[in-house]
Design a protein around this motif. Structure first.
Motif, mmCIF file in Angstrom:
data_model
loop_
_atom_site.group_PDB
_atom_site.id
_atom_site.type_symbol
_atom_site.label_atom_id
_atom_site.label_comp_id
_atom_site.label_asym_id
_atom_site.label_seq_id
_atom_site.Cartn_x
_atom_site.Cartn_y
_atom_site.Cartn_z
ATOM 1 N N LYS A 56 38.871 35.581 35.913
ATOM 2 C CA LYS A 56 39.593 35.085 37.094
ATOM 3 C C LYS A 56 41.066 35.402 36.997
ATOM 4 O O LYS A 56 41.700 35.819 37.979
ATOM 5 C CB LYS A 56 39.372 33.570 37.203
ATOM 6 N N LEU A 57 41.663 35.246 35.821
ATOM 7 C CA LEU A 57 43.078 35.550 35.634
ATOM 8 C C LEU A 57 43.353 37.036 35.843
ATOM 9 O O LEU A 57 44.366 37.416 36.424
ATOM 10 C CB LEU A 57 43.509 35.120 34.231
ATOM 11 N N VAL A 117 41.653 39.078 37.769
ATOM 12 C CA VAL A 117 41.551 39.354 39.212
ATOM 13 C C VAL A 117 42.810 38.920 39.944
ATOM 14 O O VAL A 117 43.356 39.635 40.792
ATOM 15 C CB VAL A 117 40.306 38.650 39.794
ATOM 16 N N GLU A 118 43.321 37.718 39.607
ATOM 17 C CA GLU A 118 44.532 37.223 40.279
ATOM 18 C C GLU A 118 45.733 38.103 39.941
ATOM 19 O O GLU A 118 46.584 38.364 40.793
ATOM 20 C CB GLU A 118 44.791 35.779 39.863
ATOM 21 N N LYS A 119 45.819 38.610 38.697
ATOM 22 C CA LYS A 119 46.923 39.481 38.306
ATOM 23 C C LYS A 119 46.875 40.786 39.087
ATOM 24 O O LYS A 119 47.896 41.284 39.566
ATOM 25 C CB LYS A 119 46.866 39.756 36.800
ATOM 26 N N ASN A 120 45.680 41.323 39.263
ATOM 27 C CA ASN A 120 45.548 42.548 40.049
ATOM 28 C C ASN A 120 45.966 42.343 41.501
ATOM 29 O O ASN A 120 46.632 43.183 42.120
ATOM 30 C CB ASN A 120 44.106 43.049 39.990
ATOM 31 N N GLU A 121 45.588 41.192 42.069
ATOM 32 C CA GLU A 121 45.973 40.898 43.460
ATOM 33 C C GLU A 121 47.485 40.760 43.579
ATOM 34 O O GLU A 121 48.087 41.224 44.561
ATOM 35 C CB GLU A 121 45.267 39.618 43.934
ATOM 36 N N MET A 122 48.132 40.116 42.603
ATOM 37 C CA MET A 122 49.597 39.981 42.621
ATOM 38 C C MET A 122 50.277 41.345 42.511
ATOM 39 O O MET A 122 51.276 41.618 43.190
ATOM 40 C CB MET A 122 50.048 39.061 41.487
ATOM 41 N N ASP A 123 49.710 42.224 41.689
ATOM 42 C CA ASP A 123 50.272 43.576 41.574
ATOM 43 C C ASP A 123 50.164 44.340 42.892
ATOM 44 O O ASP A 123 51.109 45.015 43.326
ATOM 45 C CB ASP A 123 49.543 44.342 40.458
#
Length: 497
Positions: free
Chosen positions: A164-165, A167-173
């Motif tokens: 989950k972390l 995935v969220e990091k990729n979305e923020m990028d």
């Protein structure tokens, strides 16, 4: 001697004379006493006779009083017996009537109790259904909670925190990359226009102000349009030479008919002119009558408890009884809760028999009553025209609220009909008012025309200047016209101040 004897003789004569006079006086006295005694005896006899007469008269009066008292006593006994018989008859009638009423009352009470029991049963059934439905909903909710609890347990067991972390990091990028791209595009657009970033804020503020100004201008335009429309209405009304139906009907108290006529394009009094009464009935009165009767029927359906509506129903029932000559059944109908003519159609055979028993009328009157009820049920009864006219007259009073709006409609009264007929068939009654209005309009226009001409010239100049200000000739400052340049200079001077 002779003188002696002579004196002696005289003395004896005097004594004899005195003795005779004394004897005569004694006899007179005795006679007077005898007369007095006889008079006394006569008075005594008369008194006894008078006493005897009074005793006889008293005896006769006593006998007469006894006979009179005996007769009065006999008459009192007869009257008492008659009163007792009448009281007994009234008592029997009251008992019979009470028995009839008691039977009807017991029947009503029994029916009411049955209805109450049925209501209780229905309420119990509804309550039972509601409880069953609530129970089913509660069971379904419990099952749903159990399923949700199971799904949550599975989600908790299979939750991947590290994935989950990531995935969220990729979305923020991705979001940062998109932001940077937008920033670059904006900087490139600013560079292409030859402006600086500070001018962009001014441009956005000007754009926002332009939006606000456009909104304000549009609202002012709408307000101006409304004012112009009102102004047009005022000018049209002031320039109208014909007499309006609204104005004349307001004076005559017929203003409730104005909207009905307006729906049929009747605005001026000239539109109401008719040749004769038949044309009036066909072209004008029929329109008003249909619309008014429809309004009254709709009001009666929506407000059955209105006092005037109830009075109309009572008048119909009273007219029905009077027309059929069965007024004697009015009290019996009221006791049986038949207060409106429409209730007669709901009477069954048992109800009719109860009303007949309650009325106490004879056989022929009861037959007339049954016949009248059957005629009304079959639709053969037609109310007399004078009854409808009387009903309309008694209820032809419209009620308005504080604002003057119509609250309770009313039938067209005979007075309103006469006024309408007079207006439509005799236009000379209002032609004088129309001629007077024409003169007033013409004199007003003579005074108003110069002012209106000047007003419209000023308005034309203002519109011309506005058109020049709003003209767009391109982005080159040199293409601006004179009015636009003046406006820009005035704006710059205002900003400097």
């Amino acid at each position: 001697m002779p003188g002696f004897w002579s004196s002696l003789t005289n003395t004896e004569d005097k004594e004899a004379k005195a003795a005779r006079e004394a004897a005569e006086a004694a006899r007179s006295h005795e006679a007077e006493l005898q007369r007095l005694r006889e008079a006394e005896a006569q008075k005594d006899r008369a008194y006894k006779l008078e006493v005897l007469k009074l005793e006889k008269a008293a005896e006769k009066e006593k006998q007469a009083n006894e006979a009179k008292a005996a007769k009065e006593l006999q008459d009192a006994k007869i009257k008492h017996e008659e009163a007792q018989a009448k009281l007994q008859k009234e008592k029997e009638d009251a008992l019979r009537k009470f028995a009839v009423e008691n039977v009807a009352q017991q029947k009503e009470q029994r029916d009411a109790q049955i209805k109450e029991l049925q209501k209780c049963i229905d309420a119990s059934e509804n309550h039972k259904k509601e409880n069953q439905k609530s129970l089913e909903e509660a069971e379904a909710k419990i099952d749903e909670n159990k399923n949700q609890s199971g799904r949550l347990a599975l989600d908790i067991d299979g939750f991947d925190l590290e994935g989950k972390l990531v995935v969220e990091k990729n979305e923020m990028d991705k979001a940062k990359k998109l932001h940077d791209t937008n920033e670059n595009d904006i900087a490139k657009a600013i560079a292409d226009t030859g402006q600086t970033e500070g001018n962009v804020c001014k441009f956005l503020r000007l754009t926002q102000a332009l939006i606000g100004g456009t909104t304000t201008a549009q609202s002012q335009t709408n307000a101006l349009d409304a004012r112009i429309a009102v102004f047009y209405s005022i000018i049209a009304r002031e320039c109208r030479e014909r007499l309006l139906i609204k104005d004349y009907f307001d004076v005559r108290g017929l203003n409730r008919f104005t909207p009905i006529l307006a729906k049929h394009k009747m605005i001026d009094c000239e539109d109401l002119v008719c040749e004769d009464e038949s044309e009036f009935k066909e072209d004008v009165f029929s329109l008003l009558e249909v619309s008014v009767n429809k309004d009254v029927e709709q009001w009666n359906e929506k407000h059955p408890s209105d006092p005037v509506v109830r009075m109309r129903s009572a008048n119909k029932l009273e007219a029905f009884l009077k027309d059929c000559r069965i007024e004697k059944f009015a009290d019996a109908l009221e006791e049986c809760d038949v207060t409106e003519l429409e209730d007669v159609a709901d009477l069954d055979d048992d109800s009719i028999e109860d009303i007949i028993k309650t009325s106490g009328q004879k056989v022929f009157a009861c037959k007339k009553f049954k016949k009248a009820v059957q005629q009304y049920k079959d639709g053969k009864y037609k109310p007399p025209p004078e009854a409808e006219q009387k009903e309309n007259e008694t209820t032809a009073v419209a009620t308005t609220d504080k604002a003057g709006a119509l609250v309770r409609p009313a039938f067209i009264s005979s007075r309103d009909r006469k006024d309408l007929l007079k207006i439509c068939t005799r236009p000379d009654t209002w032609k004088a008012l129309q001629a007077e209005k024409t003169m007033v309009v013409r004199s007003g226009m003579q005074a108003m025309s110069p002012l209106m001409a000047e007003f419209f010239l000023h308005m034309y100049d203002a519109v011309t200047v506005s058109q020049k200000l709003l003209t767009y000739n391109g982005s080159d400052p040199e293409s601006l016209n004179e009015e636009q340049q003046k406006a820009i200079k005035m704006l710059e001077s205002a900003e400097q101040l």
